[in-house]
Design an enzyme around this catalytic site. Structure first.
Site, mmCIF file in Angstrom:
data_model
loop_
_atom_site.group_PDB
_atom_site.id
_atom_site.type_symbol
_atom_site.label_atom_id
_atom_site.label_comp_id
_atom_site.label_asym_id
_atom_site.label_seq_id
_atom_site.Cartn_x
_atom_site.Cartn_y
_atom_site.Cartn_z
ATOM 1 N N CYS A 63 -19.300 -2.154 1.259
ATOM 2 C CA CYS A 63 -18.475 -1.005 1.611
ATOM 3 C C CYS A 63 -19.146 -0.292 2.784
ATOM 4 C CB CYS A 63 -18.341 -0.064 0.412
ATOM 5 S SG CYS A 63 -17.333 1.404 0.715
ATOM 6 N N ARG A 85 0.832 -1.198 0.000
ATOM 7 C CA ARG A 85 0.000 0.000 0.000
ATOM 8 C C ARG A 85 0.871 1.255 0.000
ATOM 9 N NH1 ARG A 85 -4.762 1.546 4.402
ATOM 10 N NH2 ARG A 85 -5.291 3.560 3.493
ATOM 11 N N HIS A 100 -16.815 3.555 -4.161
ATOM 12 C CA HIS A 100 -15.919 4.699 -3.984
ATOM 13 C C HIS A 100 -16.136 5.776 -5.045
ATOM 14 C CE1 HIS A 100 -12.824 2.515 -1.199
ATOM 15 N NE2 HIS A 100 -14.064 2.513 -0.735
ATOM 16 N N TYR A 119 -14.359 9.873 -1.535
ATOM 17 C CA TYR A 119 -13.436 9.509 -2.617
ATOM 18 C C TYR A 119 -13.594 10.387 -3.852
ATOM 19 C CZ TYR A 119 -12.304 5.479 0.190
ATOM 20 O OH TYR A 119 -11.880 4.674 1.218
ATOM 21 N N ASN A 179 -10.838 -4.271 -0.988
ATOM 22 C CA ASN A 179 -10.700 -3.231 -2.014
ATOM 23 C C ASN A 179 -9.777 -3.673 -3.151
ATOM 24 O OD1 ASN A 179 -12.356 -1.114 -1.090
ATOM 25 N ND2 ASN A 179 -10.846 -0.569 0.466
#
Length: 438
Positions: free
Chosen positions: A176, A102, A206, A253, A156
């Site tokens: 989500c 990440r 998102h 987002y 995700n």
């Protein structure tokens, strides 16, 4: 959002959590303990390849159940086949490559002046490429072991992963926490119970907008924005004036799209979210190792995934709920915001696109409710990102540098040949150990 449960409550069930060593897991376990009448769980199995994390997380999970007087058994293993055997539902909460991967997703795109984020842009594509093959392998092993099990995907990028699972014929629903988070925040601002708040939530994972907030059938969104617009905008880190002009509440987002360049400059001058989360996880795991701790610590709320447990319990309960012989197809179904096949819900998208909208959920799966026509301002972006997601899934399934390039070129936050070429090279360089074809 969820309506009153219908049908008969599920009998005691076995649940398996793949990625059970996640620091999220105590949040889920706390929800299972608190909502035991909604979802009676007889056995909970945590599956994870990291035995040390499993010991820490599993130990705390066992103490949480004991503190709240929950009768369910809990165990943990690194053996997926054994863990999934006999499970009624399998929850997927994976992070292939961990926080180290990440960290890479959030940093190398910035070199091109593109946002670095784990679900959006080039970083999101990297995560999809790493994750989709692993999620499909897990799903196939679960199906061989237990073909009747439901898969609840919290991994995700949820839209792409869920599309991969559904396209492969798995019994899957994507989840989500954005919608339930809005529902809880709006209920608090309005001074009503969360179950009284109904959201007109529409878009892709998102990439969603709240176009109405109804209480007692009346849309209270205009008044909500007039009275609390400043606080809502501050939570979203968006200008209050934008919310007033649009008359909707975008998901957090959308900030990466509506304020892309500003966000890039911000990300270049502050520690990455991955670094913050990694430091937080070290503290959480140390806390989890304390044998006197028997409840989720307050620090966990800052980790992300707020209200994940309530959403996961409600969705799993609806999927496992049984109905009487005289009840119709939708009798007893619950309305929940989920990720599932479009199937005509947004007519400008293909049926096999995955959308995030309210749906009737029951033992037959999720069926989206009708949606008002989506305004061009939103429909254009939804169509654009859906095209990217299709190309991203093809790259994840088939590999190949050119497929990665095409997905990046199609992304609305990239879209230039030079950037797509450079980002393709960077993505492959940083992810070779996860991509056998690279």
């Amino acid at each position: 959002m969820p309506n009153s449960p219908g049908g008969r409550p599920p009998s005691a069930r076995k649940l398996t959590v793949v990625g059970g060593g996640s620091t999220y897991t105590p949040e889920l376990v706390d929800g299972i303990a608190r909502l035991r009448t909604t979802l009676p769980v007889e056995e909970l199995v945590l599956v994870d390849p990291d035995p040390e994390r499993l010991e820490l997380v599993g130990g705390l999970a066992r103490r949480i159940l004991a503190r709240q007087g929950h009768p369910g058994r809990i165990s943990w293993t690194d053996d997926l086949d054994a863990g999934a055997d006999g499970a009624d539902a399998v929850l997927l909460q994976l992070r292939v490559g961990g926080q180290a991967a990440r960290q890479q997703d959030e940093t190398w795109p910035l070199e091109c002046g593109c946002v670095g984020q784990e679900t959006t842009g080039a970083g999101g594509l990297a995560k999809a490429l790493r994750t989709v093959p692993v999620a499909l392998d897990i799903a196939e092993r679960v199906r061989r072991r237990n073909p009747g099990a439901w898969l609840v995907d919290f991994t995700n990028p949820v839209g792409i992963v869920t599309r991969a699972l559904l396209t492969a014929g798995h019994r899957a629903v994507g989840l989500c926490n954005v919608a339930i988070g809005f529902q809880r925040r709006f209920a608090r601002l309005l001074g009503v119970r969360p179950e009284e708040v109904e959201l007109e939530h529409v878009g892709l994972n998102h990439l969603t907008w709240e176009r109405a907030v109804r209480v007692g059938g009346r849309d209270v969104l205009p008044g909500l924005l007039a009275e609390h617009g400043e606080a809502i905008a501050a939570d979203l880190r968006m200008p209050r004036a934008l919310l007033d002009r649009l008359g909707v509440v975008p998901s957090y987002y959308l900030r990466y799209f509506y304020g892309h360049d500003e966000v890039v400059e911000e990300l270049r001058t502050k520690p990455s979210r991955a670094a913050e989360v990694a430091a937080m996880e070290r503290k959480l795991l140390a806390m989890y190792g304390d044998p006197t701790l028997d409840e989720k610590p307050e620090l966990l709320a800052k980790r992300g995934g707020a209200f994940y447990s309530e959403a996961a319990v409600a969705l799993t309960s609806a999927l496992l709920r049984t109905h009487g012989p005289d009840e119709g197809t939708d009798a007893g179904g619950e309305v929940q915001v989920v990720n599932t096949f479009n199937n005509g819900t947004l007519p400008f998208l293909p049926d096999d696109a995955v959308v995030e909208v309210p749906a009737v959920v029951d033992a037959k799966g999720a069926r989206p409710l009708p949606v008002r026509p989506l305004e061009p301002l939103y429909a254009g972006l939804v169509a654009h990102v859906t095209a990217y997601e299709r190309l991203a899934l093809e790259a994840a399934l088939k590999g190949g540098r050119n497929r990665v390039f095409e997905a990046l070129l199609a992304h609305p936050l990239i879209g230039q040949t030079a950037y797509a070429e450079k980002l393709t090279d960077d993505l492959l360089a940083h992810n070779r150990e996860y991509l056998p074809w690279a």
